[in-house]
Motif scaffolding. Structure first.
Motif, PDB file in Angstrom:
ATOM      1  N   UNK A  34     114.007 -54.989  52.986  1.00 57.75           N
ATOM      2  CA  UNK A  34     114.235 -56.218  52.250  1.00 57.75           C
ATOM      3  C   UNK A  34     115.147 -55.977  51.051  1.00 57.75           C
ATOM      4  N   UNK A  35     114.963 -54.857  50.348  1.00 58.08           N
ATOM      5  CA  UNK A  35     115.822 -54.542  49.202  1.00 58.08           C
ATOM      6  C   UNK A  35     117.286 -54.427  49.620  1.00 58.08           C
ATOM      7  N   UNK A  36     117.537 -53.785  50.757  1.00 58.23           N
ATOM      8  CA  UNK A  36     118.913 -53.679  51.237  1.00 58.23           C
ATOM      9  C   UNK A  36     119.470 -55.043  51.615  1.00 58.23           C
ATOM     10  N   UNK A  37     118.640 -55.879  52.230  1.00 53.37           N
ATOM     11  CA  UNK A  37     119.102 -57.198  52.656  1.00 53.37           C
ATOM     12  C   UNK A  37     119.533 -58.064  51.481  1.00 53.37           C
ATOM     13  N   UNK A  38     118.882 -57.924  50.346  1.00 56.25           N
ATOM     14  CA  UNK A  38     119.216 -58.779  49.205  1.00 56.25           C
ATOM     15  C   UNK A  38     120.203 -58.119  48.258  1.00 56.25           C
ATOM     16  N   UNK A  39     120.777 -56.971  48.667  1.00 56.36           N
ATOM     17  CA  UNK A  39     121.909 -56.425  47.935  1.00 56.36           C
ATOM     18  C   UNK A  39     121.625 -55.318  46.957  1.00 56.36           C
ATOM     19  N   UNK A  40     120.459 -54.699  46.987  1.00 53.19           N
ATOM     20  CA  UNK A  40     120.192 -53.564  46.104  1.00 53.19           C
ATOM     21  C   UNK A  40     121.012 -52.360  46.563  1.00 53.19           C
ATOM     22  N   UNK A  41     121.486 -51.550  45.608  1.00 56.04           N
ATOM     23  CA  UNK A  41     122.184 -50.330  45.981  1.00 56.04           C
ATOM     24  C   UNK A  41     121.171 -49.274  46.429  1.00 56.04           C
ATOM     25  N   UNK A  42     121.671 -48.156  46.937  1.00 56.48           N
ATOM     26  CA  UNK A  42     120.780 -47.148  47.521  1.00 56.48           C
ATOM     27  C   UNK A  42     119.809 -46.570  46.500  1.00 56.48           C
ATOM     28  N   UNK A  43     120.275 -46.378  45.260  1.00 61.19           N
ATOM     29  CA  UNK A  43     119.370 -45.840  44.243  1.00 61.19           C
ATOM     30  C   UNK A  43     118.223 -46.805  43.967  1.00 61.19           C
ATOM     31  N   UNK A  44     118.557 -48.100  43.839  1.00 61.15           N
ATOM     32  CA  UNK A  44     117.504 -49.067  43.556  1.00 61.15           C
ATOM     33  C   UNK A  44     116.571 -49.209  44.760  1.00 61.15           C
ATOM     34  N   UNK A  45     117.119 -49.137  45.972  1.00 63.90           N
ATOM     35  CA  UNK A  45     116.274 -49.183  47.168  1.00 63.90           C
ATOM     36  C   UNK A  45     115.292 -48.017  47.185  1.00 63.90           C
ATOM     37  N   UNK A  46     115.772 -46.822  46.797  1.00 60.03           N
ATOM     38  CA  UNK A  46     114.903 -45.646  46.765  1.00 60.03           C
ATOM     39  C   UNK A  46     113.812 -45.805  45.711  1.00 60.03           C
ATOM     40  N   UNK A  47     114.157 -46.407  44.572  1.00 61.40           N
ATOM     41  CA  UNK A  47     113.153 -46.622  43.526  1.00 61.40           C
ATOM     42  C   UNK A  47     112.092 -47.617  43.984  1.00 61.40           C
ATOM     43  N   UNK A  48     112.522 -48.667  44.657  1.00 65.43           N
ATOM     44  CA  UNK A  48     111.577 -49.642  45.194  1.00 65.43           C
ATOM     45  C   UNK A  48     110.645 -48.973  46.199  1.00 65.43           C
ATOM     46  N   UNK A  49     111.231 -48.177  47.109  1.00 62.56           N
ATOM     47  CA  UNK A  49     110.420 -47.503  48.127  1.00 62.56           C
ATOM     48  C   UNK A  49     109.409 -46.557  47.496  1.00 62.56           C
ATOM     49  N   UNK A  50     109.801 -45.864  46.448  1.00 65.31           N
ATOM     50  CA  UNK A  50     108.891 -44.934  45.774  1.00 65.31           C
ATOM     51  C   UNK A  50     107.727 -45.671  45.126  1.00 65.31           C
ATOM     52  N   UNK A  51     108.039 -46.753  44.428  1.00 65.52           N
ATOM     53  CA  UNK A  51     106.985 -47.520  43.765  1.00 65.52           C
ATOM     54  C   UNK A  51     106.034 -48.154  44.782  1.00 65.52           C
ATOM     55  N   UNK A  52     106.588 -48.698  45.853  1.00 62.87           N
ATOM     56  CA  UNK A  52     105.762 -49.312  46.886  1.00 62.87           C
ATOM     57  C   UNK A  52     104.875 -48.271  47.560  1.00 62.87           C
ATOM     58  N   UNK A  53     105.428 -47.082  47.815  1.00 66.43           N
ATOM     59  CA  UNK A  53     104.630 -46.023  48.440  1.00 66.43           C
ATOM     60  C   UNK A  53     103.433 -45.651  47.585  1.00 66.43           C
ATOM     61  N   UNK A  54     103.632 -45.514  46.284  1.00 68.29           N
ATOM     62  CA  UNK A  54     102.531 -45.175  45.390  1.00 68.29           C
ATOM     63  C   UNK A  54     101.469 -46.262  45.382  1.00 68.29           C
ATOM     64  N   UNK A  55     101.921 -47.521  45.252  1.00 67.34           N
ATOM     65  CA  UNK A  55     100.963 -48.623  45.192  1.00 67.34           C
ATOM     66  C   UNK A  55     100.193 -48.766  46.502  1.00 67.34           C
ATOM     67  N   UNK A  56     100.897 -48.693  47.635  1.00 64.85           N
ATOM     68  CA  UNK A  56     100.235 -48.847  48.933  1.00 64.85           C
ATOM     69  C   UNK A  56      99.318 -47.674  49.235  1.00 64.85           C
ATOM     70  N   UNK A  57      99.707 -46.451  48.834  1.00 65.35           N
ATOM     71  CA  UNK A  57      98.846 -45.298  49.064  1.00 65.35           C
ATOM     72  C   UNK A  57      97.589 -45.381  48.210  1.00 65.35           C
ATOM     73  N   UNK A  58      97.710 -45.871  47.002  1.00 68.02           N
ATOM     74  CA  UNK A  58      96.534 -46.108  46.168  1.00 68.02           C
ATOM     75  C   UNK A  58      95.553 -47.036  46.877  1.00 68.02           C
ATOM     76  N   UNK A  59      96.083 -48.114  47.472  1.00 70.73           N
ATOM     77  CA  UNK A  59      95.223 -49.030  48.211  1.00 70.73           C
ATOM     78  C   UNK A  59      94.520 -48.309  49.355  1.00 70.73           C
ATOM     79  N   UNK A  60      95.294 -47.526  50.090  1.00 70.73           N
ATOM     80  CA  UNK A  60      94.742 -46.875  51.278  1.00 70.73           C
ATOM     81  C   UNK A  60      93.685 -45.840  50.918  1.00 70.73           C
ATOM     82  N   UNK A  61      93.918 -45.086  49.847  1.00 69.92           N
ATOM     83  CA  UNK A  61      93.032 -43.978  49.504  1.00 69.92           C
ATOM     84  C   UNK A  61      91.786 -44.420  48.739  1.00 69.92           C
TER      85      UNK A  61
END
Length: 423
Positions: A34-61
């Protein structure tokens, strides 16, 4: 009282993900796409993915019955990404400690909640020990973040969740400033706030491009007719509304009013979603400025379809007033955050689009920094503000998500919108 000048922001709930084994991966892939679709550059996409991974893993664990909402947000010139997480426990006894650098939950990527807050352009969290936690983070490009920050924080936000087994939610809400022309001109674009069901036409087709949700028909059915607007109050007296240049009942021209609509389309699924979207389109297309007159325009737009329960409020901070008109089973409350007292605004029986009773607007005093909360019967009315200490000290989105976590049911579409500001 502060000035009510909501920033220009639209939102679309793209996908809800439940607490399953694949949640961290699914959330990360969906967010990066979704970040790529709305025009985020690769660095911002990576930051979004990192933050989402932490939040979602917290939920899972660590969470119980966790859920992850991914959604898009946008202004007329910029697009952003936002996520919301909710869970049923165990909560955080010390939120400040959890946000401190070097603090991370076991088994996560190790960046911690504090790093998520730094990666995001907006971050908010509310936790009730032993009950559950709500977290939200919003991401823009660097230039968009600067532009949006200059506008201030939204005063009205909400979210919807479809009944289990459906992709389309029959609940919807929308908000706009009173006095805004209904012809789609620049004044309207500058004054619009969040709408969950009928965002502006989007060439990207976010939900379709990400492939995570089948949307209902998003066509608009604005009535387009103009009408004289007068209000019938519960004391039986009629008050002619001012001309469009000055539509407020008690506040001055420099203190605008806010209109908020909530619709619960009859039933579930795409037909209920279509009814809710038609209500939102009629709300934005209406020239009416008072709740009863707006409701009449929505009634015309919903004829021939499913119909639904609809409520409209007009918030006048300068006059410390909330004006309300509703038909059907939409729960509306005015809450005083200082005392936790909530006052219910009752709707009349009927179905908008089919059976409309005599419409009457009622007035309720708006407490200082008070909140107006509207939700469908997908949330029970048993919640109490005093049982959710501090939730109204947070953003309207976190407050809405906390209510959905606390009072939402899975056997029905659920939607809630919260309007609160420094008024």
């Amino acid at each position: 009282m502060g000035s009510l000048i909501p920033p220009v922001l639209d939102a679309e709930d793209v996908v809800w993900l439940r607490d399953q084994e694949e949640l961290p991966t699914a959330a990360r892939v969906a967010a990066a796409s979704l970040a790529r679709r709305i025009g985020f550059d690769e660095q911002r996409c990576a930051e979004v993915a990192l933050a989402v991974s932490e939040a979602a893993t917290n939920l899972r664990k660590h969470a119980v019955d966790g859920a992850f909402l991914l959604r898009t947000v946008r202004t007329p010139s910029d697009a952003g990404l936002e996520f919301v997480t909710t869970d049923e426990g165990p909560g955080m006894a010390d939120v400040a400690y959890s946000l401190a650098d070097g603090t991370s939950t076991s088994g996560t990527l190790g960046i911690g909640l504090g790093a998520i807050s730094r990666l995001a352009d907006f971050f908010d969290l509310h936790s009730l020990p032993g009950r559950g936690t709500v977290l939200t983070a919003r991401f823009w490009t660097k230039e968009a973040a600067r532009r949006f920050a200059a506008q201030g924080s939204p005063v009205v936000e909400g979210l919807t969740r479809a009944i289990t087994g459906e992709d389309v939610c029959g609940d919807a809400w929308a908000a706009r400033r009173a006095g805004v022309p209904a012809d789609g001109g620049s004044d309207r674009r500058q004054a619009r706030t969040l709408s969950s069901a009928a965002p502006p036409e989007d060439p990207l087709g976010w939900a379709q491009l990400t492939g995570f949700r089948r949307t209902a028909d998003g066509s608009r059915h604005a009535d387009g007719s103009r009408r004289t607007d007068d209000r019938l109050y519960t004391d039986g007296s009629r008050h002619q509304a001012p001309a469009p240049a000055d539509v407020r009942a008690g506040s001055g021209a420099d203190e605008p009013a806010l209109l908020v609509l909530f619709c619960d389309g009859l039933g579930h699924g795409p037909l209920a979603g279509r009814a809710a979207q038609a209500a939102v389109a009629a709300f934005h297309g209406s020239d009416a400025q008072q709740p009863d007159a707006i409701l009449m325009d929505v009634h015309k737009a919903l004829r021939g379809g499913r119909g639904g329960a609809v409520a409209v409020v007009r918030i006048e901070p300068g006059d410390q007033s909330v004006y309300f008109c509703g038909v059907g089973n939409v729960s509306t409350f005015v809450v005083d955050p200082a005392t936790g007292t909530r006052r219910s605004l009752s709707s009349a029986p009927g179905i908008v689009g089919h059976h409309l009773p005599t419409l009457r607007s009622v007035r309720q005093e708006l407490p200082r920094d008070g909140a107006v909360i509207m939700h469908s019967d997908g949330l029970t009315e048993r919640w109490q503000a005093t049982a959710l200490p501090g939730f109204l000290e947070h953003s309207p989105l976190v407050a809405a998500a906390q209510l959905l976590r606390e009072a939402g049911v899975r056997r029905d579409d659920a939607g809630v919108v919260v309007a609160k500001g420094p008024w």
